[in-house]
Design an enzyme around this catalytic site. Structure first.
Site, PDB file in Angstrom:
ATOM      1  N   LYS A 112      -3.174  -0.108  -0.822  1.00 61.28           N
ATOM      2  CA  LYS A 112      -3.167   0.750  -2.008  1.00 61.28           C
ATOM      3  C   LYS A 112      -2.885   2.216  -1.664  1.00 61.28           C
ATOM      4  O   LYS A 112      -2.442   2.979  -2.509  1.00 61.28           O
ATOM      5  CB  LYS A 112      -4.470   0.589  -2.763  1.00 61.28           C
ATOM      6  CG  LYS A 112      -4.596  -0.814  -3.350  1.00 61.28           C
ATOM      7  CD  LYS A 112      -5.709  -0.984  -4.330  1.00 61.28           C
ATOM      8  CE  LYS A 112      -5.653  -2.330  -5.007  1.00 61.28           C
ATOM      9  NZ  LYS A 112      -5.772  -3.483  -4.087  1.00 61.28           N
TER      10      LYS A 112
HETATM   11  C1  LIG Z   1      -5.271  -4.834  -4.305  1.00 57.55           C
HETATM   12  C2  LIG Z   1      -5.162  -5.733  -3.131  1.00 57.55           C
HETATM   13  C3  LIG Z   1      -4.417  -6.948  -3.171  1.00 57.55           C
HETATM   14  C4  LIG Z   1      -3.751  -7.441  -4.430  1.00 57.55           C
HETATM   15  O1  LIG Z   1      -2.613  -6.706  -4.770  1.00 57.55           O
HETATM   16  P1  LIG Z   1      -1.959  -6.816  -6.228  1.00 57.55           P
HETATM   17  O2  LIG Z   1      -0.918  -5.779  -6.285  1.00 57.55           O
HETATM   18  O3  LIG Z   1      -3.109  -6.538  -7.181  1.00 57.55           O
HETATM   19  O4  LIG Z   1      -1.445  -8.192  -6.403  1.00 57.55           O
HETATM   20  C5  LIG Z   1      -4.307  -7.700  -2.009  1.00 57.55           C
HETATM   21  N1  LIG Z   1      -4.925  -7.324  -0.867  1.00 57.55           N
HETATM   22  C6  LIG Z   1      -5.657  -6.183  -0.795  1.00 57.55           C
HETATM   23  C7  LIG Z   1      -6.332  -5.842   0.491  1.00 57.55           C
HETATM   24  C8  LIG Z   1      -5.799  -5.353  -1.908  1.00 57.55           C
HETATM   25  O5  LIG Z   1      -6.548  -4.221  -1.814  1.00 57.55           O
END
Ligand SMILES: *Cc1c(COP(=O)(O)O)cnc(C)c1O
Length: 495
Positions: A112
């Protein structure tokens, strides 16, 4: 290029409008009305650039009302100096075909960061254009990862304040410490007595309260949202798939142009949607492999054409994928339906009325062509971490392990052995307890002890941001009743 809403195409705005609004008035999501198509010459140029250059080149095509100087300011602010690798998104190669795209070298050790380091710059630049430079106030309700990534992203960004609410008993000790020790003059963190839904409901109430809006306006402030349906979080994610293609092209040459697959551990469908958009722009992606944990609503949807959230919710060791409503799927449905806004609005209405919707045979057909869906439970997640470590000496986190497991299922089922990029979404140290239990019988006595044992056992390095937490000063200790969130906001903003 304009941005239109998935539920009403007649609603049009600019990039700055879409980013500062976050969501369209009737509840739809903003998408570009045309996509840039990159030619061979574009990719050749991109291959010669570093990540910052590639990000600028890609984003310029989407930020239609940003100047070159503005894009330069945003991208440099986001990616220079905040990642532990000189490349924000490096690739580790395992065996012949598996390319692990490591998206966790940022300040919070999860993917993120790639979006949330940039979003604050995009938001403040947008606000200058569309709302006369009012101070942006970000409210976030979090169950852990998003809150910390948003705090890091907005930390000391001029003309912003950020307030994060988390459920006092609903986040891991490490996540709690990450947030409570956050540095920055413009950051505010508050635990609430209640669960994540209480925090989320509280934030929504504040967002939609007109009295509060007016009071902010009197103080030259306005709310905005950092959550994953904001276009400003999706656009930065397209960049790393384009960048990964360039890295593969440079390494492998033309073989890559016959196509490669991308595997994404998926929750809200944002990350895999960005991979689809990269494909649409000319990156030669063959199959998009959508990996879920035991909350396998997307696997079923891809395989049957019926989306059904009426099912048990499981708490798993890959918590960022514990989701039953994948909000970014709406943008994919808009694509698959040939931009049929009425059909999308109907599906979303069915979803909110009854928790389910079914797509047409035609959409299902297109979906099966583009995607492969698979899932894996906690036991297989642990086994995959162990297998990878034994076979390649490579340590991955629980989310990435779900992706690797589903990738293996895909190869077994189809025999398709072309090169593949696997999105690795978190550092193994973020989920040290589970990861350690996968590779060793040893245990730590505390959170940080576990981290040290994991490092000793696997001979891998503890990421700096996690190491630094052990001696970090706790700044935020406040716990409030859930009815008291608005007062927390007012007191943080001094209004
Ligand atoms: C948010 C997140 C995901 C999922 O990603 P999306 O874009 O919501 O599908 C997968 N792995 C981690 C570690 C995350 O923080």
């Amino acid at each position: 290029m304009n941005y239109i809403s998935t539920r009403d195409k007649s609603i049009k705005t600019t990039a700055a409008g879409a980013i500062s609004q976050g969501i369209s008035v009737e509840g739809g999501l903003f998408v570009p009305d045309t996509f840039p198509i990159f030619t061979k010459a574009d990719f050749e140029k991109l291959c010669d650039m570093d990540y910052v250059g590639r990000a600028k080149y890609v984003l310029k095509n989407f930020l239609n009302d940003f100047t070159d100087d503005e894009i330069d300011y945003c991208v440099k602010g986001a990616y220079i100096g905040s990642f532990d690798d000189e490349q924000p998104a490096p690739i580790s190669v395992l065996g012949e075909n598996a390319n692990i795209l490591e998206l966790w070298h940022g300040p919070t050790c999860a993917f993120k960061d790639l979006a949330l380091q940039l979003l604050p710059y995009l938001l403040t630049t947008s606000a200058k254009k569309v709302s006369a430079g009012k101070k942006i106030v970000i409210l976030v309700a979090t169950s852990g990862d998003t809150g910390k990534a948003a705090l890091e992203g907005f930390c000391d960004v001029p003309n912003t304040e950020i307030m994060v609410f988390y459920p006092s008993d609903g986040v891991s000790p490490m996540q709690k410490l990450q947030m409570d020790s956050q540095k920055g003059e413009n950051v505010h963190v508050c635990a609430i007595k209640g669960n994540f839904d209480d925090a989320q409901t509280g934030v929504k109430k504040i967002f939609t309260n007109n009295e509060v809006k007016d009071k902010l306006a009197e103080n030259n402030m306005q709310f905005s949202s950092a959550n994953s349906i904001n276009w400003g979080r999706l656009a930065p994610q397209i960049v790393y798939y384009v960048s990964a293609y360039c890295d593969l092209l440079k390494r492998e040459g033309d073989r890559i142009n016959n196509g490669f697959n991308i595997v994404v551990p998926t929750g809200n469908f944002g990350n895999i949607l960005a991979a689809y958009y990269a494909k649409k722009m000319g990156v030669p992606v063959k199959k998009l492999i959508c990996a879920s944990n035991k909350n396998n609503v997307l696997t079923d949807f891809i395989n049957t054409g019926k989306y059904d959230r009426n099912r048990s919710f499981y708490t798993t060791m890959s918590p960022s994928m514990d989701i039953l409503i994948s909000s970014n799927l709406e943008r994919m449905l808009f694509e698959l339906s040939g931009e049929d806004d009425k059909a999308v609005a109907k599906m979303q209405k069915d979803l909110s009325d009854s928790g389910t919707f079914t797509v047409s045979a035609e959409i299902k057909e297109k979906m099966s062509e583009l995607f492969f869906g698979g899932c894996c439970d906690d036991n297989d997640t642990l086994k995959t971490i162990n297998d990878l470590f034994n076979e390649y000496g490579y340590l991955c986190d629980t989310h990435t392990a779900v992706a690797m497991n589903v990738y293996k299922q895909y190869v077994e089922k189809t025999g398709d052995d072309i090169p593949t990029v696997i999105a690795s979404t978190a550092s193994p140290y973020k989920f040290a307890n589970s990861v350690l239990s996968a590779v060793s019988d040893q245990k730590g006595d505390s959170e940080f002890d576990t981290v040290r044992v994991l490092s000793d056992v696997t001979k891998t390095e503890i990421p700096t941001p996690i190491k630094a937490l052990e001696t970090a000063t706790v700044r935020f200790k406040e716990i409030r009743e859930k009815d008291d969130m608005l007062n927390a906001v007012y007191s943080a903003l001094n209004i």
